[in-house]
Scaffold this motif. Structure first.
Motif, PDB file in Angstrom:
ATOM      1  N   LYS A  71       5.401-106.522  45.599  1.00  0.00           N
ATOM      2  CA  LYS A  71       6.330-107.597  46.006  1.00  0.00           C
ATOM      3  C   LYS A  71       7.162-108.038  44.807  1.00  0.00           C
ATOM      4  O   LYS A  71       8.375-108.212  44.894  1.00  0.00           O
ATOM      5  CB  LYS A  71       5.533-108.776  46.581  1.00  0.00           C
ATOM      6  N   ASP A  75      11.183-107.635  44.414  1.00  0.00           N
ATOM      7  CA  ASP A  75      12.032-108.779  44.090  1.00  0.00           C
ATOM      8  C   ASP A  75      12.878-108.489  42.859  1.00  0.00           C
ATOM      9  O   ASP A  75      14.067-108.787  42.823  1.00  0.00           O
ATOM     10  CB  ASP A  75      11.180-110.033  43.824  1.00  0.00           C
ATOM     11  N   LYS A  80      16.283-110.858  42.234  1.00  0.00           N
ATOM     12  CA  LYS A  80      15.863-112.257  42.347  1.00  0.00           C
ATOM     13  C   LYS A  80      14.348-112.313  42.512  1.00  0.00           C
ATOM     14  O   LYS A  80      13.796-111.794  43.467  1.00  0.00           O
ATOM     15  CB  LYS A  80      16.536-112.914  43.545  1.00  0.00           C
ATOM     16  N   SER A  82      11.229-114.243  43.564  1.00  0.00           N
ATOM     17  CA  SER A  82      11.038-115.342  44.508  1.00  0.00           C
ATOM     18  C   SER A  82      10.266-116.499  43.881  1.00  0.00           C
ATOM     19  O   SER A  82       9.550-116.343  42.893  1.00  0.00           O
ATOM     20  CB  SER A  82      10.334-114.851  45.776  1.00  0.00           C
TER      21      SER A  82
END
Length: 108
Positions: A71, A75, A80, A82
Motif C-alpha cells: 500500500k 501510494d 501521494k 496517504s
C-alpha cells in the motif's frame, strides 16, 4: 527519494523518524524465507501495538499486523502518501511528560 526520507529499523529509530513526520518502516532481522512479511510501515492502526514490542516485528505476534508495505509503495508511485502513514501525533502521545517522569522514576 528526493521527496521522502525512508527510515527502517527497530527500537528507537522508527520511533524518532515517525515522531518527526518521516515515513518509517519496521523490518525483520530474519531472512525473508523465514518470515512471511519482513516489512511493516508504521501507520495509524499499528503504532500502539508495535510500541508494545519495541518496534521489533520478528519478536511480536505478526498475525496481529496487517501487511501494508505494498500500500505504501503504491501510494508512493502515485505521488501521494496517504494520511494513515502520518503517525507523528500518535507517536508523541506515547511519550507524554507524565509517562516520561514515570519511566524515569522506575529506573532511578
Amino acid at each position: 527519494m528526493h521527496k521522502y526520507l525512508f527510515i527502517a529499523g527497530v527500537g528507537q529509530i522508527p520511533l524518532e523518524a515517525a515522531s518527526l513526520g518521516f515515513p518509517a518502516a519496521v523490518v525483520s532481522s530474519k531472512r525473508s524465507s523465514d518470515f512471511a512479511e519482513p516489512l511493516i510501515f508504521l501507520d495509524l492502526s499499528n503504532v500502539e501495538f508495535l510500541h508494545q514490542w519495541n518496534f521489533v516485528i520478528n519478536q511480536c505476534p505478526i498475525e496481529n499486523l496487517t501487511p501494508n508495505g505494498q500500500k505504501f509503495i503504491d501510494d508512493f508511485r502515485n505521488g501521494k502518501i496517504s494520511a494513515e502513514f502520518g503517525v507523528s501525533q500518535k507517536i508523541q502521545k506515547l511519550r507524554t511528560p507524565e509517562k516520561l517522569v514515570k519511566i524515569y522514576q522506575t529506573f532511578f
